[in-house]
Motif scaffolding. Structure first.
Motif, PDB file in Angstrom:
ATOM      1  N   ASN A  16     -13.455   6.562  -6.417  1.00 24.95           N
ATOM      2  CA  ASN A  16     -14.597   5.772  -5.950  1.00 24.95           C
ATOM      3  C   ASN A  16     -15.476   6.568  -4.983  1.00 24.95           C
ATOM      4  OD1 ASN A  16     -14.282   3.291  -7.350  1.00 24.95           O
ATOM      5  ND2 ASN A  16     -12.602   2.727  -5.987  1.00 24.95           N
ATOM      6  N   ASP A  69     -10.250  -0.066  -3.536  1.00 28.22           N
ATOM      7  CA  ASP A  69     -10.982  -0.559  -4.706  1.00 28.22           C
ATOM      8  C   ASP A  69     -12.497  -0.445  -4.572  1.00 28.22           C
ATOM      9  OD1 ASP A  69     -11.535  -2.614  -2.933  1.00 28.22           O
ATOM     10  OD2 ASP A  69     -11.112  -4.226  -4.361  1.00 28.22           O
ATOM     11  N   THR A  70     -12.983  -0.101  -3.374  1.00 27.60           N
ATOM     12  CA  THR A  70     -14.432   0.087  -3.211  1.00 27.60           C
ATOM     13  C   THR A  70     -14.792   1.493  -2.737  1.00 27.60           C
ATOM     14  OG1 THR A  70     -14.350  -0.725  -0.921  1.00 27.60           O
ATOM     15  CG2 THR A  70     -14.772  -2.349  -2.655  1.00 27.60           C
ATOM     16  N   TYR A  92      -3.201   4.117  -5.132  1.00 25.53           N
ATOM     17  CA  TYR A  92      -4.352   3.715  -4.322  1.00 25.53           C
ATOM     18  C   TYR A  92      -5.159   4.924  -3.849  1.00 25.53           C
ATOM     19  CZ  TYR A  92      -2.473  -1.025  -4.211  1.00 25.53           C
ATOM     20  OH  TYR A  92      -2.024  -2.276  -4.557  1.00 25.53           O
ATOM     21  N   PRO A 147      -5.381  -1.862  -0.158  1.00 21.99           N
ATOM     22  CA  PRO A 147      -5.727  -1.972  -1.582  1.00 21.99           C
ATOM     23  C   PRO A 147      -7.132  -2.456  -1.872  1.00 21.99           C
ATOM     24  CG  PRO A 147      -3.561  -2.917  -1.152  1.00 21.99           C
ATOM     25  CD  PRO A 147      -4.188  -2.659   0.185  1.00 21.99           C
ATOM     26  N   SER A 148      -7.585  -3.508  -1.158  1.00 21.52           N
ATOM     27  CA  SER A 148      -8.786  -4.200  -1.618  1.00 21.52           C
ATOM     28  C   SER A 148      -9.681  -4.620  -0.464  1.00 21.52           C
ATOM     29  CB  SER A 148      -8.359  -5.436  -2.423  1.00 21.52           C
ATOM     30  OG  SER A 148      -9.450  -6.259  -2.712  1.00 21.52           O
ATOM     31  N   GLN A 149     -10.954  -4.788  -0.782  1.00 22.38           N
ATOM     32  CA  GLN A 149     -11.924  -5.269   0.200  1.00 22.38           C
ATOM     33  C   GLN A 149     -11.539  -6.654   0.719  1.00 22.38           C
ATOM     34  OE1 GLN A 149     -14.480  -3.260   1.025  1.00 22.38           O
ATOM     35  NE2 GLN A 149     -15.508  -4.627   2.485  1.00 22.38           N
ATOM     36  N   LYS A 150     -10.895  -7.446  -0.100  1.00 26.46           N
ATOM     37  CA  LYS A 150     -10.527  -8.801   0.323  1.00 26.46           C
ATOM     38  C   LYS A 150      -9.402  -8.779   1.362  1.00 26.46           C
ATOM     39  CE  LYS A 150      -7.059 -10.040  -3.216  1.00 26.46           C
ATOM     40  NZ  LYS A 150      -6.841  -8.705  -3.789  1.00 26.46           N
ATOM     41  N   ASP A 151      -8.707  -7.636   1.477  1.00 33.21           N
ATOM     42  CA  ASP A 151      -7.663  -7.505   2.497  1.00 33.21           C
ATOM     43  C   ASP A 151      -8.239  -7.169   3.866  1.00 33.21           C
ATOM     44  OD1 ASP A 151      -5.641  -7.836   0.531  1.00 33.21           O
ATOM     45  OD2 ASP A 151      -5.795  -5.715   0.013  1.00 33.21           O
ATOM     46  N   SER A 189       0.835  -1.208   0.000  1.00 29.94           N
ATOM     47  CA  SER A 189       0.000   0.000   0.000  1.00 29.94           C
ATOM     48  C   SER A 189       0.864   1.250   0.000  1.00 29.94           C
ATOM     49  CB  SER A 189      -0.907   0.011   1.235  1.00 29.94           C
ATOM     50  OG  SER A 189      -1.765  -1.092   1.249  1.00 29.94           O
ATOM     51  N   VAL A 232     -10.549   1.614   2.074  1.00 29.04           N
ATOM     52  CA  VAL A 232     -10.426   0.554   1.071  1.00 29.04           C
ATOM     53  C   VAL A 232     -10.436   1.177  -0.324  1.00 29.04           C
ATOM     54  CG1 VAL A 232     -11.355  -1.628   0.248  1.00 29.04           C
ATOM     55  CG2 VAL A 232     -11.649  -0.979   2.658  1.00 29.04           C
ATOM     56  N   GLN A 280      -7.333   6.049  -6.742  1.00 29.32           N
ATOM     57  CA  GLN A 280      -8.435   5.093  -6.893  1.00 29.32           C
ATOM     58  C   GLN A 280      -9.486   5.298  -5.803  1.00 29.32           C
ATOM     59  OE1 GLN A 280      -7.318   0.977  -6.336  1.00 29.32           O
ATOM     60  NE2 GLN A 280      -9.079   0.213  -7.481  1.00 29.32           N
TER      61      GLN A 280
END
Length: 466
Positions: free
Chosen positions: A73, A210-211, A66, A244-248, A59, A208, A69
């Motif tokens: 969003n 990406d979202t 990031y 970076p991502s919601q999955k993190d 990150s 986050v 991004q």
């Protein structure tokens, strides 16, 4: 020039207050023990720490990408984004937003970013009524005292202290220190303030990318009230909070509460990604030196999740309280971070450390805190901000450690001094150890002399070289 913080002096004042010192130590160590217990139930705990550290490194290595991004969003969902280069910029942006909405009163959730900017004080000077919604933070606000811990702001206080403060400021019964009663007093007072608040302010645990989601973790539910009742919401975010991502996110949520308080999860985990109907949301992204730190030797401090576990384990912090650091960030985190804000003011902090290494052992994102504290000690000395007594000690030790012969002479001289100098000198203010300890009875000879003598006797008796 700002005055240097003397953590040793402030800490000694707290140490002398036995009931507060013992309570602070006991509560923080209990949190550390709960952390160890819950961590031991997860075989993958160390793997989780490694992975979280690598994600934060990624990150920070791609922070610009990031952040863009994340901003895109947020804007796509109707959230207004502001960029603040400094603390002053942050405060001015917030004040402008409030004035444009004719706001005179707001409720504020716990936020180290806002505290870092001294935002509450700035708003109050400009006629804005600010009410802290976090219980511990509100206690400290009413007592006109800075936080003692980044997660548990009033952990250094006793129930009797809170009863006194509430009686003085909220008109409660000064003789009733029952926690249930004290909570009811705070609840009744804040309920009125929530209803009349024209704006709410909160911080951010994770942003986050990406979202475009702002994630806040709390145990009292006050953050949700600040974020949902008023028609205006302002969110302050340090740019290092990006992941970076919601999955993190699940990984960090699993680490955060377990590290901080020893619980599986916080009571409330709130996700904000768009305004409610009729609501305006503004996000202020704060730099305040973070970009500059990325290019420095101590850049890994930016991985910090603000969990406070380094404080819970630190023997100095537990016995001296966070108040003694007189800084927004205290404990091992403060030692490794505050000199980057004002080297002169916080030059003594890196020396308030036993170098037990425990802070580095428990950090959920594996920040090398002991190494960073050593780094700042070197910077302090190189910039001539160290104490004369430290420089003198280091100079003498440097002479003694030049070679083995000088070290042997220094050992003999030290032993002679212990045996022959009067206690008026050896136990004076020149020796901080003597304030709390009696010097031990010195031995007849140095360890080196004893070892050589006994080693020689063994050789003579056995004929072997052991």
């Amino acid at each position: 020039m700002s005055r240097q913080v003397n953590q040793v002096k402030l800490g000694a004042e707290f140490i002398a207050d036995t009931p507060h010192r013992e309570s602070n130590d006991r509560c923080l160590w209990a949190a550390r023990m709960r952390r160890d217990k819950v961590a031991n139930t997860l075989p993958e705990w160390e793997e989780m720490r490694d992975l979280a550290s690598e994600i934060k490194k990624n990150s920070l290595s791609h922070l610009d990408e990031y952040l863009v991004q994340f901003e895109e969003n947020l804007k796509s969902r109707g959230i207004i984004v502001h960029w603040a280069e400094s603390a002053d910029d942050h405060n001015d942006i917030v004040l402008d937003i409030l004035r444009s909405h004719d706001v005179s009163t707001l409720t504020k959730g716990k936020s180290m970013t806002m505290d870092e900017c001294a935002m509450r004080e700035h708003l109050e000077k400009n006629g804005i009524e600010v009410n802290e919604s976090d219980l511990g933070e509100r206690i400290q606000q009413l007592d006109n005292q800075r936080d003692s811990h980044i997660v548990m702001p009033a952990i250094h206080k006793l129930r009797t202290d809170v009863a006194r403060i509430f009686a003085d400021k909220l008109g409660s019964d000064p003789s009733n220190d029952d926690p249930v009663y004290l909570n009811s007093v705070m609840r009744a007072d804040m309920r009125k303030r929530y209803v009349k608040a024209q704006a709410g302010m909160i911080g951010c645990n994770y942003a986050v990318a990406d979202t475009g989601t702002v994630v806040m973790c709390s145990n009292e539910g006050d953050v949700d009230i600040c974020a949902t009742i008023p028609p205006l919401l302002i969110i302050s975010i340090g740019i290092e909070k990006i992941i970076p991502s919601q999955k993190d996110l699940p990984l960090f949520l699993r680490l955060l509460s377990r590290s901080s308080l020893g619980y599986d999860i916080t009571q409330y985990t709130s996700h904000i990604s768009a305004p409610a109907q009729g609501q305006d949301i503004h996000v202020v992204l704060l730099d305040n030196g973070r970009s500059e730190r990325l290019g420095q030797s101590y850049w890994e401090i930016l991985k910090c999740m603000r969990c406070g576990t380094c404080m819970n384990t630190c023997p100095v912090f537990r016995r001296t309280s966070g108040i003694s650091y007189d800084a927004n960030y205290m404990g091992p985190l403060g030692l490794a971070l505050m000199p980057s804000y004002d080297l002169h003011r916080y030059a003594r902090l890196p020396f308030s450390c036993t170098h037990c290494g425990s802070c580095g052992d428990v950090c959920p994102v594996k920040i090398p805190l002991p190494e960073l504290i050593f780094y700042w000690r070197q910077v302090v000395v190189e910039n001539h901000e160290s104490l004369f007594s430290h420089d003198l000690e280091e100079g003498l030790m440097g002479m003694a450690l030049r070679n083995s012969t000088d070290l042997q002479h220094a050992e003999k001289l030290g032993l002679w001094a212990l045996r022959h100098l009067p206690s008026a000198i050896t136990e004076s203010g020149m020796n901080p150890w003597a304030e709390w300890h009696k010097n031990p009875i010195p031995p007849e000879k140095t360890f080196r002399e004893w070892y050589k003598e006994n080693f020689s006797k063994e050789n003579d008796e056995t004929g072997n070289d052991k």
